[in-house]
Design a protein around this motif. Structure first.
Motif, mmCIF file in Angstrom:
data_model
loop_
_atom_site.group_PDB
_atom_site.id
_atom_site.type_symbol
_atom_site.label_atom_id
_atom_site.label_comp_id
_atom_site.label_asym_id
_atom_site.label_seq_id
_atom_site.Cartn_x
_atom_site.Cartn_y
_atom_site.Cartn_z
ATOM 1 N N ASN A 3 37.291 3.018 13.860
ATOM 2 C CA ASN A 3 37.514 2.222 15.069
ATOM 3 C C ASN A 3 37.193 3.077 16.285
ATOM 4 N N THR A 4 35.992 2.868 16.858
ATOM 5 C CA THR A 4 35.587 3.689 17.998
ATOM 6 C C THR A 4 36.045 3.109 19.329
ATOM 7 N N SER A 5 36.536 1.869 19.342
ATOM 8 C CA SER A 5 37.155 1.281 20.542
ATOM 9 C C SER A 5 36.283 1.478 21.781
ATOM 10 N N ASP A 6 34.992 1.203 21.649
ATOM 11 C CA ASP A 6 34.030 1.558 22.704
ATOM 12 C C ASP A 6 34.364 0.941 24.062
ATOM 13 N N LEU A 7 34.641 -0.353 24.101
ATOM 14 C CA LEU A 7 34.895 -1.003 25.389
ATOM 15 C C LEU A 7 36.202 -0.521 26.000
ATOM 16 N N GLU A 8 37.243 -0.420 25.155
ATOM 17 C CA GLU A 8 38.536 0.032 25.662
ATOM 18 C C GLU A 8 38.470 1.466 26.180
ATOM 19 N N MET A 9 37.763 2.325 25.468
ATOM 20 C CA MET A 9 37.681 3.723 25.895
ATOM 21 C C MET A 9 36.830 3.879 27.151
ATOM 22 N N MET A 284 19.891 6.233 15.858
ATOM 23 C CA MET A 284 21.232 5.919 15.371
ATOM 24 C C MET A 284 22.168 7.129 15.436
ATOM 25 N N GLU A 285 21.625 8.326 15.345
ATOM 26 C CA GLU A 285 22.477 9.511 15.447
ATOM 27 C C GLU A 285 23.001 9.676 16.878
ATOM 28 N N TRP A 286 22.192 9.292 17.854
ATOM 29 C CA TRP A 286 22.653 9.303 19.254
ATOM 30 C C TRP A 286 23.806 8.312 19.420
ATOM 31 N N LYS A 287 23.643 7.132 18.821
ATOM 32 C CA LYS A 287 24.720 6.140 18.865
ATOM 33 C C LYS A 287 25.999 6.715 18.259
ATOM 34 N N GLU A 288 25.874 7.381 17.122
ATOM 35 C CA GLU A 288 27.047 7.963 16.469
ATOM 36 C C GLU A 288 27.678 9.056 17.332
ATOM 37 N N ALA A 289 26.833 9.836 17.986
ATOM 38 C CA ALA A 289 27.337 10.894 18.856
ATOM 39 C C ALA A 289 28.110 10.319 20.042
ATOM 40 N N ILE A 290 27.589 9.230 20.621
ATOM 41 C CA ILE A 290 28.285 8.554 21.726
ATOM 42 C C ILE A 290 29.646 8.044 21.244
ATOM 43 N N GLU A 291 29.633 7.421 20.076
ATOM 44 C CA GLU A 291 30.866 6.850 19.533
ATOM 45 C C GLU A 291 31.906 7.918 19.211
ATOM 46 N N ASN A 292 31.460 9.125 18.882
ATOM 47 C CA ASN A 292 32.414 10.185 18.545
ATOM 48 C C ASN A 292 33.363 10.491 19.694
ATOM 49 N N ASN A 294 34.475 8.336 21.844
ATOM 50 C CA ASN A 294 35.449 7.255 21.850
ATOM 51 C C ASN A 294 36.392 7.343 20.654
ATOM 52 N N LEU A 295 35.831 7.668 19.497
ATOM 53 C CA LEU A 295 36.639 7.795 18.281
ATOM 54 C C LEU A 295 37.690 8.878 18.452
ATOM 55 N N LEU A 296 37.309 9.999 19.041
ATOM 56 C CA LEU A 296 38.253 11.090 19.244
ATOM 57 C C LEU A 296 39.359 10.683 20.204
ATOM 58 N N THR A 297 39.000 9.995 21.289
ATOM 59 C CA THR A 297 40.007 9.602 22.271
ATOM 60 C C THR A 297 41.000 8.614 21.683
ATOM 61 N N ILE A 298 40.521 7.567 20.996
ATOM 62 C CA ILE A 298 41.455 6.584 20.438
ATOM 63 C C ILE A 298 42.299 7.206 19.350
ATOM 64 N N ALA A 299 41.755 8.187 18.622
ATOM 65 C CA ALA A 299 42.558 8.899 17.614
ATOM 66 C C ALA A 299 43.666 9.698 18.291
ATOM 67 N N GLU A 300 43.329 10.387 19.379
ATOM 68 C CA GLU A 300 44.338 11.150 20.114
ATOM 69 C C GLU A 300 45.434 10.241 20.669
ATOM 70 N N LEU A 301 45.040 9.107 21.232
ATOM 71 C CA LEU A 301 46.017 8.172 21.781
ATOM 72 C C LEU A 301 46.925 7.620 20.690
#
Length: 354
Positions: A3-9, A284-292, A294-301
């Motif tokens: 769950n990368t929560s892109d819009l929320e992050m 697609m690797e750039w997309k994954e890097a961008i999402e990381n 967001n993924l890290l932030t939502i995980a921390e929250l």
């Protein structure tokens, strides 16, 4: 796990408060053959409707209460907490799951269709006969929350005109709505947005913010010279850290360890992230890097919210705080910047859904 929560992050980076990030939901789903659990329609499983057929490693039913036959069906949270506690007590399978007994016609008639239809698939493809073998199932997170704080009209409290189909905190301390509620809340948010649009005025766009975001994304794509860690390695590290703590049983020790490891990933690993190709064509690797990010932030929250809420509520159980507390009959909002967060209790308005 994903769950990368892109819009929320994105909103969070610009000052929106995030609530409900501690709430999750789980199902029991096949742990073998390896990989099947990635999509439950392709496996076998069970939920709170199947309590009479779920067994521990000793073959004992543990979700049956003769005095209250519907005890574990009435409360999905109690069902999940009990399964989680069974596994934590060492009564689960070697792979950290439990077993579902589909040997009787009665049991097979009570499981959901997308599980029942796979009985022949398992027998014909994998040589596993669910009508005679106990099926090993593990707890899989099927849903994770983390929403923008909204008012009673499902609109962001920080950004006028931003409406959320699953407005954060609108269900209060019960956690935010699940997928099954999307129709109700999405319909409500859409109607509120339409009413708002009748009188709203479009303000001036701040193109400096847009340019700053473009530069941020470009820097992620072109960091190959300075970086030596590929996005997939960082993603796995985030998933491992958060996954070790964000199950049904969330001990203080595990949550603190996850918090520290996620902080290390942000401090040491994320600056070293490098995309293998600077291409703009379907990278697609750039997309994954961008999402990381967001993924890290939502995980921390999520870890922070779980650690802060010193009680057991919803689907998870904190052994050090096994009961719900009136002190936490509220939503927990988190603000700040990545890696530096502030929490506050938020009372939510009561919405008349009629």
């Amino acid at each position: 796990p994903d769950n990368t929560s892109d819009l929320e992050m994105s909103a969070f980076r610009h000052g929106a408060l995030i609530v409900d990030s501690e709430w999750t939901d789980y199902d029991l789903i096949t742990v073998y053959p390896t990989g099947i659990s990635c999509g439950y329609p392709a496996g076998l499983g069970a939920d709170s409707m199947s309590v009479g057929y779920i067994k521990d490693r000793n073959g004992d039913l543990f979700l049956v209460d003769e005095d209250d036959p519907l005890k574990y069906q009435k409360s999905r949270s109690l069902f999940l907490q009990t399964v989680g506690q069974c596994i934590a007590d060492g009564r689960g399978s070697d792979a950290g799951g439990v077993y579902v007994d589909y040997s009787t016609e009665e049991a097979r008639s009570h499981i959901r269709y997308f599980y029942r239809r796979n009985i022949d698939l398992f027998r014909d493809t994998f040589g596993i006969d669910p009508t005679s073998d106990l099926i090993e199932c593990g707890l899989e997170m099927i849903e994770h929350q983390g929403s923008i704080l909204t008012d009673e009209k499902a609109m962001s409290r920080e950004f006028a005109g931003l409406f959320c189909a699953r407005g954060g905190g609108m269900t209060g301390a019960a956690g935010s709505p699940g997928v099954s509620h999307n129709y109700l809340y999405g319909n409500y948010a859409a109607h509120c947005a339409a009413e708002y649009a009748k009188t709203a005025e479009l303000g001036e766009l701040d193109f400096a913010l847009i340019e700053a975001e473009r530069e941020r994304l470009e820097a992620i794509r072109t960091n190959a010279a300075e970086g030596d860690l590929r996005p997939v390695a960082i993603r796995r590290a985030i998933q491992k850290a958060a996954g070790s703590a964000m199950g049904i049983i969330r001990t203080t020790e595990a949550l603190e360890a996850a918090r520290d490891e996620l902080a290390r990933i942000r401090r040491e690993d994320l600056p070293r992230q490098a995309v293998g190709s600077p291409s703009l064509a379907y990278n697609m690797e750039w997309k994954e890097a961008i999402e990381n990010y967001n993924l890290l932030t939502i995980a921390e929250l999520s870890v922070l919210a779980s650690l802060t809420r010193e009680e057991s509520r919803g689907s998870y159980l904190r052994p050090e705080f096994p009961e719900p507390s009136d002190d936490w009959a509220c939503s927990l909002a988190i603000g700040g910047t990545e890696g530096s967060y502030e929490t506050e209790k938020v009372e939510m308005p009561v919405v008349d859904w009629e």
